[in-house]
Design a protein around this motif. Structure first.
Motif, PDB file in Angstrom:
ATOM      1  N   THR A  18      66.976 -38.212  15.895  1.00 22.89           N
ATOM      2  CA  THR A  18      67.093 -38.170  14.444  1.00 22.89           C
ATOM      3  C   THR A  18      67.558 -39.511  13.929  1.00 22.89           C
ATOM      4  OG1 THR A  18      69.376 -37.389  14.584  1.00 22.89           O
ATOM      5  CG2 THR A  18      67.654 -35.717  14.464  1.00 22.89           C
ATOM      6  N   GLY A  19      67.334 -39.746  12.649  1.00 21.01           N
ATOM      7  CA  GLY A  19      67.750 -40.996  12.049  1.00 21.01           C
ATOM      8  C   GLY A  19      69.241 -41.081  11.880  1.00 21.01           C
ATOM      9  N   THR A  20      69.955 -39.962  11.825  1.00 26.28           N
ATOM     10  CA  THR A  20      71.397 -39.957  11.747  1.00 26.28           C
ATOM     11  C   THR A  20      71.931 -39.209  12.942  1.00 26.28           C
ATOM     12  OG1 THR A  20      71.390 -37.945  10.431  1.00 26.28           O
ATOM     13  CG2 THR A  20      71.394 -40.027   9.238  1.00 26.28           C
ATOM     14  N   GLY A  21      73.091 -39.615  13.407  1.00 27.65           N
ATOM     15  CA  GLY A  21      73.659 -38.960  14.565  1.00 27.65           C
ATOM     16  C   GLY A  21      73.033 -39.398  15.864  1.00 27.65           C
ATOM     17  N   ARG A  46      70.307 -46.555   4.780  1.00 25.90           N
ATOM     18  CA  ARG A  46      68.897 -46.686   4.426  1.00 25.90           C
ATOM     19  C   ARG A  46      68.403 -45.441   3.712  1.00 25.90           C
ATOM     20  NH1 ARG A  46      64.476 -48.526   8.621  1.00 25.90           N
ATOM     21  NH2 ARG A  46      65.900 -47.615  10.117  1.00 25.90           N
ATOM     22  N   GLU A  47      68.750 -44.268   4.223  1.00 26.44           N
ATOM     23  CA  GLU A  47      68.261 -43.023   3.635  1.00 26.44           C
ATOM     24  C   GLU A  47      68.858 -42.758   2.263  1.00 26.44           C
ATOM     25  OE1 GLU A  47      68.833 -39.910   6.445  1.00 26.44           O
ATOM     26  OE2 GLU A  47      67.241 -40.627   7.781  1.00 26.44           O
ATOM     27  N   ARG A  51      66.311 -49.698   1.926  1.00 20.55           N
ATOM     28  CA  ARG A  51      66.210 -50.661   3.014  1.00 20.55           C
ATOM     29  C   ARG A  51      67.059 -51.905   2.799  1.00 20.55           C
ATOM     30  NH1 ARG A  51      63.260 -52.107   7.190  1.00 20.55           N
ATOM     31  NH2 ARG A  51      62.779 -54.303   7.539  1.00 20.55           N
ATOM     32  N   GLN A  52      67.057 -52.463   1.607  1.00 20.58           N
ATOM     33  CA  GLN A  52      67.812 -53.684   1.366  1.00 20.58           C
ATOM     34  C   GLN A  52      69.305 -53.464   1.556  1.00 20.58           C
ATOM     35  OE1 GLN A  52      66.455 -56.717   1.053  1.00 20.58           O
ATOM     36  NE2 GLN A  52      64.549 -55.597   1.424  1.00 20.58           N
ATOM     37  N   ASN A 188      60.535 -42.902   2.374  1.00 19.20           N
ATOM     38  CA  ASN A 188      60.565 -43.962   3.369  1.00 19.20           C
ATOM     39  C   ASN A 188      60.778 -43.340   4.744  1.00 19.20           C
ATOM     40  OD1 ASN A 188      63.322 -43.362   2.630  1.00 19.20           O
ATOM     41  ND2 ASN A 188      63.942 -45.146   3.799  1.00 19.20           N
ATOM     42  N   LEU A 189      59.813 -43.551   5.611  1.00 19.66           N
ATOM     43  CA  LEU A 189      59.830 -43.032   6.970  1.00 19.66           C
ATOM     44  C   LEU A 189      60.075 -44.202   7.924  1.00 19.66           C
ATOM     45  CD1 LEU A 189      58.401 -40.805   5.303  1.00 19.66           C
ATOM     46  CD2 LEU A 189      56.960 -40.374   7.286  1.00 19.66           C
ATOM     47  N   TYR A 190      60.644 -43.894   9.091  1.00 16.07           N
ATOM     48  CA  TYR A 190      60.925 -44.986  10.008  1.00 16.07           C
ATOM     49  C   TYR A 190      61.063 -44.485  11.440  1.00 16.07           C
ATOM     50  CZ  TYR A 190      65.779 -43.355   9.411  1.00 16.07           C
ATOM     51  OH  TYR A 190      66.918 -42.585   9.342  1.00 16.07           O
TER      52      TYR A 190
END
Length: 268
Positions: A18-21, A46-47, A51-52, A188-190
């Motif tokens: 996952t993007g977090t954790g 970011r989420e 992004r900046q 925004n996906l990553y």
């Protein structure tokens, strides 16, 4: 068993990507764990803030990086309706793109762990962008110059919502499936891949690459993705049918790979 073999033996199904954790709460006493804690916090920023804000946070934490932004532009049909069937990597500009790709390489203060990160957003006037089957993304690197950071999948890769790491059993990077049907305009996906330098390579030879593949068809079909160096992303389908494909890994000229090398992220 090397790290690549160990990673392959784990598989993706049992890991939380996952993007977090990425690692949960970790001790800052270990430099690697501190780096992953910064990475986790950066993805959360970011989420929530974009992004900046994430890049500003990395700078504040002493993380060296380099990044490029490239367009993947959908062409129009003769009836002026937006087509999801083709992309034009030549005429698009980073300021006006239907899929905007941001490709980044960053590293810790010791230059021992590097992270390949690719982010993209959908920015369309039409509301019917997503088509089955899933799209694909891939992060990969020069063979013999890099290796996965860890045999733990949760320490090796992370993703946003709608993006899933695929267990493609390769040695050169990781491919991802992208649920572009569920993803909406402006999302925004990553995906990210943690690696470390190996071998007798110069920093200019240690390149990393990112690609995105859009797929579409009128019949029910599922897709699975793989990646290898130097071929890049590949796809297979559950049934034998005609599926439209368009791959971008370019710098806007339709030919040059989207790439960075170790020297561009390494701290002085």
């Amino acid at each position: 068993m090397n790290r690549r073999s160990a990673l392959k033996s784990l598989g993706v199904a049992g890991a939380a990507v996952t993007g977090t954790g990425v690692l949960g709460r970790v001790s800052a006493a270990n430099p690697d764990r501190k780096y992953f804690a910064i990475q986790e916090a950066a993805n959360e920023i970011r989420e929530k803030q974009g992004r900046q804000a994430m890049l500003r946070f990395l700078e504040k934490k002493g993380i060296g990086y380099d990044t490029v932004r490239r367009p993947m532009v959908i062409t129009e049909k003769d009836d002026d309706s937006v087509s999801t069937d083709e992309f034009d990597n030549v005429d698009g500009s980073p300021s006006d793109c239907d899929i905007c790709l941001d490709f980044t390489l960053y590293t810790n203060s010791q230059n021992t762990i590097y992270t390949i990160d690719m982010e993209w957003t959908y920015d369309l006037e039409a509301s019917d962008y997503g088509q089955q089957p899933d799209d694909g993304a891939a992060l990969y690197y020069t063979d013999g110059c890099w290796d996965y950071y860890s045999n733990s999948l949760s320490e090796t890769t992370y993703t946003s919502n709608y993006v899933t790491a695929e267990d493609d059993n390769n040695n050169d990077g990781i491919a991802y499936s992208v649920d572009d049907v569920s993803a909406g305009d402006g999302d925004n996906l990553y995906c990210g891949l943690n690696i470390e330098p190996i071998g007798d390579c110069t920093i200019d030879q240690r390149e990393v690459f990112g690609q995105y593949m859009h797929t579409w068809t009128d019949v029910e079909v599922s897709s699975s993705f793989g990646v290898s160096f130097p071929a890049g992303i590949s796809v297979s389908y559950s049934v034998d049918t005609e599926v439209g494909e368009q791959t971008t890994g370019t710098e806007g000229d339709g030919d040059t790979l989207m790439t960075l090398d170790q020297s561009e992220a390494t701290l002085d």
